[in-house]
Design an enzyme around this catalytic site. Sequence first.
Site, PDB file in Angstrom:
ATOM      1  N   GLU A   1       4.003   8.819   8.101  1.00 26.96           N
ATOM      2  CA  GLU A   1       3.001   9.440   7.240  1.00 26.96           C
ATOM      3  C   GLU A   1       1.808   9.908   8.074  1.00 26.96           C
ATOM      4  OE1 GLU A   1       0.635   6.795   4.761  1.00 26.96           O
ATOM      5  OE2 GLU A   1       0.869   8.193   3.110  1.00 26.96           O
TER       6      GLU A   1
ATOM      7  N   LYS B   1     -13.138  -4.728  -2.970  1.00 21.91           N
ATOM      8  CA  LYS B   1     -13.542  -4.307  -1.621  1.00 21.91           C
ATOM      9  C   LYS B   1     -13.164  -2.843  -1.424  1.00 21.91           C
ATOM     10  CE  LYS B   1     -12.413  -3.794   2.524  1.00 21.91           C
ATOM     11  NZ  LYS B   1     -13.132  -2.611   3.036  1.00 21.91           N
TER      12      LYS B   1
ATOM     13  N   GLU C   1       0.415  -1.014  -3.078  1.00 20.96           N
ATOM     14  CA  GLU C   1       0.719   0.419  -3.241  1.00 20.96           C
ATOM     15  C   GLU C   1       0.466   1.050  -1.884  1.00 20.96           C
ATOM     16  OE1 GLU C   1       1.849   1.805  -5.929  1.00 20.96           O
ATOM     17  OE2 GLU C   1       1.629   0.038  -7.196  1.00 20.96           O
TER      18      GLU C   1
ATOM     19  N   CYS D   1      -1.608  10.028  -1.528  1.00 20.59           N
ATOM     20  CA  CYS D   1      -0.449   9.168  -1.238  1.00 20.59           C
ATOM     21  C   CYS D   1       0.863   9.827  -1.636  1.00 20.59           C
ATOM     22  CB  CYS D   1      -0.605   7.821  -1.921  1.00 20.59           C
ATOM     23  SG  CYS D   1      -0.784   7.956  -3.689  1.00 20.59           S
TER      24      CYS D   1
HETATM   25  P1  NAD Z   1      -6.027   1.195   5.092  1.00 20.55           P
HETATM   26  O1  NAD Z   1      -4.883   0.274   4.876  1.00 20.55           O
HETATM   27  O2  NAD Z   1      -6.499   1.398   6.465  1.00 20.55           O
HETATM   28  O3  NAD Z   1      -7.286   0.721   4.257  1.00 20.55           O
HETATM   29  C1  NAD Z   1      -7.211   0.452   2.890  1.00 20.55           C
HETATM   30  C2  NAD Z   1      -8.179  -0.647   2.562  1.00 20.55           C
HETATM   31  O4  NAD Z   1      -7.751  -1.830   3.227  1.00 20.55           O
HETATM   32  C3  NAD Z   1      -9.614  -0.390   3.025  1.00 20.55           C
HETATM   33  O5  NAD Z   1     -10.496  -0.893   2.052  1.00 20.55           O
HETATM   34  C4  NAD Z   1      -9.711  -1.197   4.291  1.00 20.55           C
HETATM   35  O6  NAD Z   1     -11.005  -1.620   4.603  1.00 20.55           O
HETATM   36  C5  NAD Z   1      -8.837  -2.384   3.941  1.00 20.55           C
HETATM   37  N1  NAD Z   1      -8.310  -3.083   5.118  1.00 20.55           N
HETATM   38  C6  NAD Z   1      -8.020  -2.572   6.341  1.00 20.55           C
HETATM   39  N2  NAD Z   1      -7.589  -3.561   7.146  1.00 20.55           N
HETATM   40  C7  NAD Z   1      -7.599  -4.705   6.434  1.00 20.55           C
HETATM   41  C8  NAD Z   1      -7.255  -6.049   6.717  1.00 20.55           C
HETATM   42  N3  NAD Z   1      -6.817  -6.438   7.926  1.00 20.55           N
HETATM   43  N4  NAD Z   1      -7.378  -6.968   5.728  1.00 20.55           N
HETATM   44  C9  NAD Z   1      -7.789  -6.607   4.498  1.00 20.55           C
HETATM   45  N5  NAD Z   1      -8.160  -5.354   4.181  1.00 20.55           N
HETATM   46  C10 NAD Z   1      -8.058  -4.402   5.132  1.00 20.55           C
HETATM   47  O7  NAD Z   1      -5.622   2.563   4.397  1.00 20.55           O
HETATM   48  P2  NAD Z   1      -6.499   3.884   4.280  1.00 20.55           P
HETATM   49  O8  NAD Z   1      -6.399   4.566   5.592  1.00 20.55           O
HETATM   50  O9  NAD Z   1      -7.837   3.587   3.716  1.00 20.55           O
HETATM   51  O10 NAD Z   1      -5.705   4.665   3.144  1.00 20.55           O
HETATM   52  C11 NAD Z   1      -4.665   5.498   3.433  1.00 20.55           C
HETATM   53  C12 NAD Z   1      -3.348   4.843   3.077  1.00 20.55           C
HETATM   54  O11 NAD Z   1      -3.333   4.499   1.696  1.00 20.55           O
HETATM   55  C13 NAD Z   1      -2.212   5.800   3.260  1.00 20.55           C
HETATM   56  O12 NAD Z   1      -1.127   5.138   3.849  1.00 20.55           O
HETATM   57  C14 NAD Z   1      -1.882   6.222   1.838  1.00 20.55           C
HETATM   58  O13 NAD Z   1      -0.604   6.700   1.638  1.00 20.55           O
HETATM   59  C15 NAD Z   1      -2.143   4.976   1.092  1.00 20.55           C
HETATM   60  N6  NAD Z   1      -2.328   5.261  -0.343  1.00 20.55           N
HETATM   61  C16 NAD Z   1      -1.373   4.850  -1.223  1.00 20.55           C
HETATM   62  C17 NAD Z   1      -1.507   5.120  -2.586  1.00 20.55           C
HETATM   63  C18 NAD Z   1      -0.476   4.653  -3.595  1.00 20.55           C
HETATM   64  O14 NAD Z   1      -0.739   4.697  -4.797  1.00 20.55           O
HETATM   65  N7  NAD Z   1       0.680   4.210  -3.191  1.00 20.55           N
HETATM   66  C19 NAD Z   1      -2.645   5.793  -3.038  1.00 20.55           C
HETATM   67  C20 NAD Z   1      -3.601   6.208  -2.098  1.00 20.55           C
HETATM   68  C21 NAD Z   1      -3.439   5.919  -0.754  1.00 20.55           C
END
Ligand code: NAD
Length: 495
Positions: free
Chosen positions: A399, A189, A265, A300
């Site tokens: 963040e 997804k 992650e 991230c």
């Molecule tokens: P997000 O959590 O909003 O979304 C990530 C994914 O989760 C998307 O595909 C989204 O549709 C899905 N999602 C959202 N709500 C959901 C739910 N209730 N149930 C299941 N899936 C759901 O995060 P984002 O804004 O897309 O990404 C940014 C975040 O990701 C930041 O916090 C960043 O630090 C983190 N990040 C971490 C790493 C790492 O390796 N640790 C790498 C890149 C990004």
Amino acid sequence: MTLSQSDITRLATLPVRRGQLLIEGRWQDGENGESEVLSPIDGKALTTLALASAADVARAVASARAAFEDGRWSRMAPAGRKAVLHRLADLIGKNAGELAVLGVRDNGTEIGMALKAEPGSAAGTFRYYAEAIDKVFGEIAPTADNVLALVHREPVGVVAAIVPWNFPLMIGAWKIAPALAAGNSVVLKPAETASLSLLRLAELALEAGVPPGVFNVVTGPGRVTGEALGLSMDVDVMVFTGSGATGRRLLDYSARSNLKRCYLELGGKSPNIVFADAPDPDVAAKAAAHAIFRNAGQVCVAGSRLLVESAIHDDFVFALTRATEAMRLGNPLDLATNIGAVNSLAQLDGNLGFVADATREGGDIVTGGKRALTDTGGYYMEPTIVTGVQAAHRLFREEVFGPVLAVTRFGDEDEALRLANATDYGLASGVWTANLSRAHRMIRGIRAGVVHVNTYGGSDITVPLGGVRQSGNGHDKSLHALDKYTDLKSAWIQL
Ligand code: NAD
């Protein structure tokens, strides 16, 4: 790969296909209709994306399960799986320009970085795990002479992967490649605002010979499509990169469904610590600017908290500001751009909210702080440096995931370490010092998954990436990642 500006311009005019779901090897519409995809470059409509319902997700999971059980991939000889994944890496390489430009139009990352970090890295990741397939295997345990104890490594079954929008191909490949290499079936997804390059990757996977049903893609909102995957009773392992808030929800879904294992992650608030004895402060200043401002801070591991020793604080902030102002903010499809677009309007509003709170709490804006290039219709923000940020301030604790750097001064090594660890997160960090003993003390003392010394942000597929504390669990990359996608089974044979 290198691409000329005219190649990029040409690729950017290619029509973008409607995004559909991939289930059982067939492209299909979603039961919940479709949504418009807006490009962060100019705010204009790019295409539409299928919205998967819970029933669509259930069909995708069922197709992954059926493929796993009949062995079309899970029991294919390792050499066969290896050949297919190498073909996929070749196809990613062949279509790298198209993939990178499509991804940039969708998520706004500057093209120079996207070329390296997206198709370039994804192709390398598929090759790395393709090569691992026939080199990672079980064990015979050293038991008594009248026993033969075998430790098998088996695929886990159906893996669901939910990924974010900042580096869809790179992060997607970190999960899809080891999962497929180990013989699992996958349901992916992507994020709502960065699905297009992953849909193209899925097309290439079919062309490479990944059998239908082994790799499925469902698109749509997290709270519908992602939630249905999280609550599925037939997903064995959930791998996720994204925010802490969503990570918490996934653990809850797991508890409410089949206790699927969840590897998370999550975000970070990574300290980049500059001591007065840093070998070359100008190099450190330039690196500190790139550590937070590349991809508009949507990284991230971004070095989002800069801790500077008091003795050099003012000179260092001056050099940092100069390095920042030399970075070019602009259209991410321009090769000269160093800072591209913010992914969405909502994200941009959130970033500006952080800046407003930082000034209210007593921080000083040294440069930036505002929305930029508004006449383009796109979502841009000036790279922003805030000094005088204290440990209690919001900008120190939360963040942003945007181009906003918090600068805090410290007096000595003990205080630097205390401030570095004064966070709920533990993803990455940097230390700049010419003192070898101090560097090693900091490596031991900082609670984070990665410590960079006299650099910031170096990485390689051979080196694991993961966080501690609220930055998550489990690691992407390296052979260690395969542990998430395999189960151990012991066989005890009496001789
Ligand atoms: P997000 O959590 O909003 O979304 C990530 C994914 O989760 C998307 O595909 C989204 O549709 C899905 N999602 C959202 N709500 C959901 C739910 N209730 N149930 C299941 N899936 C759901 O995060 P984002 O804004 O897309 O990404 C940014 C975040 O990701 C930041 O916090 C960043 O630090 C983190 N990040 C971490 C790493 C790492 O390796 N640790 C790498 C890149 C990004």
